[in-house]
Design a protein around this motif. Structure first.
Motif, PDB file in Angstrom:
ATOM      1  N   LEU A   1     -90.614 116.164 -54.404  1.00 35.35           N
ATOM      2  CA  LEU A   1     -89.822 114.944 -54.231  1.00 35.35           C
ATOM      3  C   LEU A   1     -88.630 114.888 -55.189  1.00 35.35           C
TER       4      LEU A   1
ATOM      5  N   SER B   1     -88.021 107.454 -57.825  1.00 36.13           N
ATOM      6  CA  SER B   1     -88.570 107.770 -56.501  1.00 36.13           C
ATOM      7  C   SER B   1     -88.000 106.844 -55.430  1.00 36.13           C
ATOM      8  N   ARG B   2     -87.847 105.574 -55.767  1.00 35.86           N
ATOM      9  CA  ARG B   2     -87.283 104.633 -54.788  1.00 35.86           C
ATOM     10  C   ARG B   2     -85.832 104.989 -54.463  1.00 35.86           C
TER      11      ARG B   2
ATOM     12  N   ASP C   1     -85.866 108.143 -52.286  1.00 34.58           N
ATOM     13  CA  ASP C   1     -86.362 107.841 -50.945  1.00 34.58           C
ATOM     14  C   ASP C   1     -85.298 107.152 -50.102  1.00 34.58           C
ATOM     15  N   GLY C   2     -84.409 106.434 -50.763  1.00 35.85           N
ATOM     16  CA  GLY C   2     -83.321 105.773 -50.048  1.00 35.85           C
ATOM     17  C   GLY C   2     -82.092 106.641 -49.872  1.00 35.85           C
TER      18      GLY C   2
ATOM     19  N   ARG D   1     -82.675 119.724 -44.965  1.00 40.53           N
ATOM     20  CA  ARG D   1     -83.781 119.010 -45.615  1.00 40.53           C
ATOM     21  C   ARG D   1     -84.902 119.974 -45.979  1.00 40.53           C
TER      22      ARG D   1
END
Length: 517
Positions: free
Chosen positions: A133, A166-167, A170-171, A37
Motif C-alpha cells: 500500500l 493510508s487515507r 486510498d484517495g 496500477r
C-alpha cells in the motif's frame, strides 16, 4: 513472465500476475491503467522485500561479528574489545547496501533505519508496507521520522500517522514530505507536549550548512537553521533586496537576494554585493611619502579567500607535454569565476597566492626512501586528495579534504620492506567511518596501479571503485588523447588500417584518377 512482445499485469484483487499477450501500444485506456496500477503494486511489494532484507542484514552482521574468533560476547565479561574498535551492525549493513545497490551512503543509511524500525517498532506501518500500500520512498520517510518518536508514545503516533497516510493514498493523493512532517509533529504534540518540546531542543543541535560546487561556476547551499535565526537572516536579505529594487537597481529581486546573502560574507562589498573599494579612488588616496592608503587597513588582504586570512591555493595539473591544456584546480576557497581571481591578482602585488604545478604521471612522488617510511608527506597527501576527490568507499560522498589517507595494504612498522609501501598506488582517502570499517571490519581491500580500489566483502562480493578527483580526470583525458592519436596513426584517410601505424598509404587510383571511397 510474458513473451517478449507481451505485458504482465496484476489486479489488486486477482492476486497472481497474469500475462497480457498484446503489446502496450495496442491496449485501451482501461487496460493501460490496470497495467500501471499492477506495476506500481509490484514495485511496492519489491520495496517491502528490500526493507526486510535490510533488517535481516543488520541481524546477520551482528551474528558475523559475534561469531568471529576473539570477538564473541561471552558472559559474564561481554565484549572485551575496546570501544573504538567495535562496529555497529547498522553501519556495516549500510556500507554493504551502498555498494550492492549503488546507493549513496545517506540513502543506504535511511534504508537500513527504515528496515529496522518497520520490523521492530512499527507493526502498523509494516503491515501496510507488506500489502504493497505504501510507495518505498514514503515508507522510508515515514519510518525515519517515526524513529525519532519516544517508545512511550510510538504506538499512538504511529496509528495516527499511518492512518492519515493510508487515507490519502486510498484517495489517490501522494502525501509530500512536508505533509508527513506535519502529521508526525501534530500527533506527537497531541500525545506528549513535553516530548515535542524536547524534540525542538534536540533539533537545534543538528543545525548545519552545506555547500555543493557545480561545474558552471555556481554553488548550491543547503541549510538547516533554528527558525528564529533563519527569520532574521531572511528579513535582512529581503530588506536589502527590496531597498535596492525600489531605488531602481537593474538586477532582479532574486539576483538581489542572492547578492545580499553573499555580501554577508564579504566585507569588501555593500549590502547587495557592490564593491566598496574603487581602484582609482584608492590609488588617489594613497600617501606618496609613507606609501600607505587611507583605507588599506580596513580592506582585507588581497588574495585572501573571500575576506578570510586563508591564502588562495591553486594547483595546476601539467598536461601541456601531453598535448592538452593545463587544468587549474582550486584547493582552498570557493571562487565564483576566474574573473574574480584575475581581479584579485591584478589589484596588488602583495596577493598571497600559492601556485603548485602537478605532474599527472602516476608515482612521481614515490622515492625509494619515502616508500619505506610510514609518514605521508604533505605533497603526497595533497596529490592523493586531488586524485580521489571523495572518500573511496562505494556510495560515500565525503570530500577528500575531510578524509583520512590510509594504506590499503597495511604498513609493516617492524619490517617496512615486507608491508604496504607509502606509495601513491597504495594510498586512498577514507572518511572516518569507512576508515574504521576497513581497520576493524571483515572486508578485504586490494589496490590498483592508478588508484583503483577493490573491496571484497565477507559475503564474497567484489566492489571496484575508481578515483574521480581532478587529477584522475586529467589522467583520463590524457589517456583518451593518446588513444585518439594512436587511432589517427593506425587508420588511414580511406578507412583502412596502416601497417606499420603512421605510414603513408600508397593509394591506388582509378582510371579517372580518383581515390577509392
Amino acid at each position: 513472465m510474458s513473451e517478449e512482445t507481451g505485458t504482465t499485469t496484476r489486479s489488486a484483487f486477482a492476486g497472481a500476475l497474469r500475462a497480457v499477450p498484446e503489446p502496450l501500444d495496442t491496449l485501451g485506456a482501461e487496460a493501460l491503467s490496470e497495467v500501471a496500477r499492477s506495476a506500481t503494486l509490484a514495485q511496492n511489494l519489491a520495496a517491502a522485500t528490500r526493507l526486510q532484507a535490510a533488517h535481516l542484514l543488520v541481524q546477520a552482521m551482528g551474528s558475523v561479528d559475534r561469531g568471529s574468533p576473539g570477538r564473541a560476547d561471552t558472559p559474564p565479561f561481554g565484549d572485551s574489545r575496546p570501544a573504538y574498535s567495535r562496529l555497529e551492525p547498522t553501519e556495516r549493513a549500510r556500507n554493504h547496501l551502498a555498494a550492492a545497490m549503488s546507493l549513496t551512503g545517506w540513502h543506504a543509511a535511511r534504508l537500513v533505519t527504515a528496515g529496522v524500525q518497520i520490523h521492530t517498532r512499527l507493526p502498523r506501518l509494516r503491515k501496510a508496507v507488506e500489502r504493497g500500500l505504501f510507495p518505498e520512498q514514503l515508507a522510508i520517510d515515514a519510518a525515519c521520522r517515526l524513529a525519532e518518536v519516544p517508545d512511550t508514545i510510538i504506538g499512538a503516533v504511529e496509528s495516527d500517522v499511518v492512518g492519515a497516510l493510508s487515507r490519502d493514498l486510498d484517495g489517490g493523493h501522494r502525501p509530500s514530505r512536508s505533509a508527513l512532517d506535519t502529521a508526525v509533529d501534530a500527533s506527537r504534540e497531541r500525545h506528549d507536549p513535553q516530548a515535542a518540546g524536547d524534540a525542538v531542543d534536540a533539533a537545534v543541535d543538528q543545525r548545519t550548512v552545506r555547500f555543493r560546487p557545480a561545474r558552471d561556476g555556481m554553488t548550491s547551499m543547503w541549510a538547516s537553521l533554528p527558525s528564529g535565526d533563519a527569520e532574521k537572516l531572511r528579513r535582512r536579505i529581503d530588506s536589502a533586496a527590496r531597498a535596492a529594487s525600489e531605488s531602481g537597481h537593474p538586477r532582479t529581486r532574486d539576483q538581489l537576494r542572492a547578492d545580499a546573502l553573499c555580501a554577508l560574507g564579504d566585507p569588501t562589498t555593500n549590502d547587495i554585493g557592490t564593491s566598496l573599494y574603487d581602484a582609482e579612488e584608492s590609488a588617489g588616496a594613497c600617501n606618496a611619502t609613507t606609501g600607505t592608503c587611507a583605507d588599506a587597513a580596513d580592506r582585507p588582504p588581497l588574495g585572501a579567500s573571500w575576506g578570510t586570512e586563508q591564502p588562495i591555493r591553486i594547483s595546476i595539473i601539467d598536461s601541456v607535454a601531453q598535448g592538452l591544456p593545463n587544468r587549474v584546480q582550486f584547493v582552498n576557497g570557493a571562487y565564483s569565476s576566474f574573473d574574480w581571481l584575475c581581479e584579485e591578482l591584478l589589484s596588488g602585488g602583495d596577493s598571497r597566492v600559492r601556485f603548485e604545478m602537478l605532474d599527472p604521471q602516476p608515482g612521481v612522488q614515490d622515492t625509494p626512501d619515502a616508500v619505506l617510511k610510514y609518514f605521508i608527506t604533505p605533497a603526497l597527501a595533497e596529490r592523493i586528495r586531488l586524485r580521489d576527490g571523495t572518500c573511496r568507499h562505494p556510495g560515500c560522498t565525503v570530500d577528500a579534504h575531510d578524509c583520512e589517507i590510509d594504506h590499503v595494504i597495511a604498513f609493516d612498522h617492524q619490517r617496512p620492506e615486507l608491508g604496504g609501501p607509502t606509495a601513491e598506488w597504495n594510498l586512498v582517502c577514507l572518511c572516518r567511518k569507512h576508515h574504521r570499517e576497513k581497520t576493524f571490519g571483515h572486508c578485504a581491500y586490494r589496490p590498483g596501479p592508478l588508484g583503483e580500489l577493490t573491496i571484497i566483502t565477507e559475503t564474497g562480493h567484489e566492489h571496484r571503485t575508481t578515483p574521480h578527483g581532478p587529477l584522475a580526470q586529467a589522467r583520463d583525458r590524457i589517456l583518451d588523447h593518446r588513444w585518439r592519436q594512436h587511432v589517427d596513426r593506425l587508420i588511414a584517410d580511406d578507412g583502412h588500417l596502416t601497417n606499420p601505424p603512421g605510414i603513408e598509404r600508397d593509394y591506388r587510383t582509378g582510371r579517372d584518377g580518383s581515390r577509392p571511397a
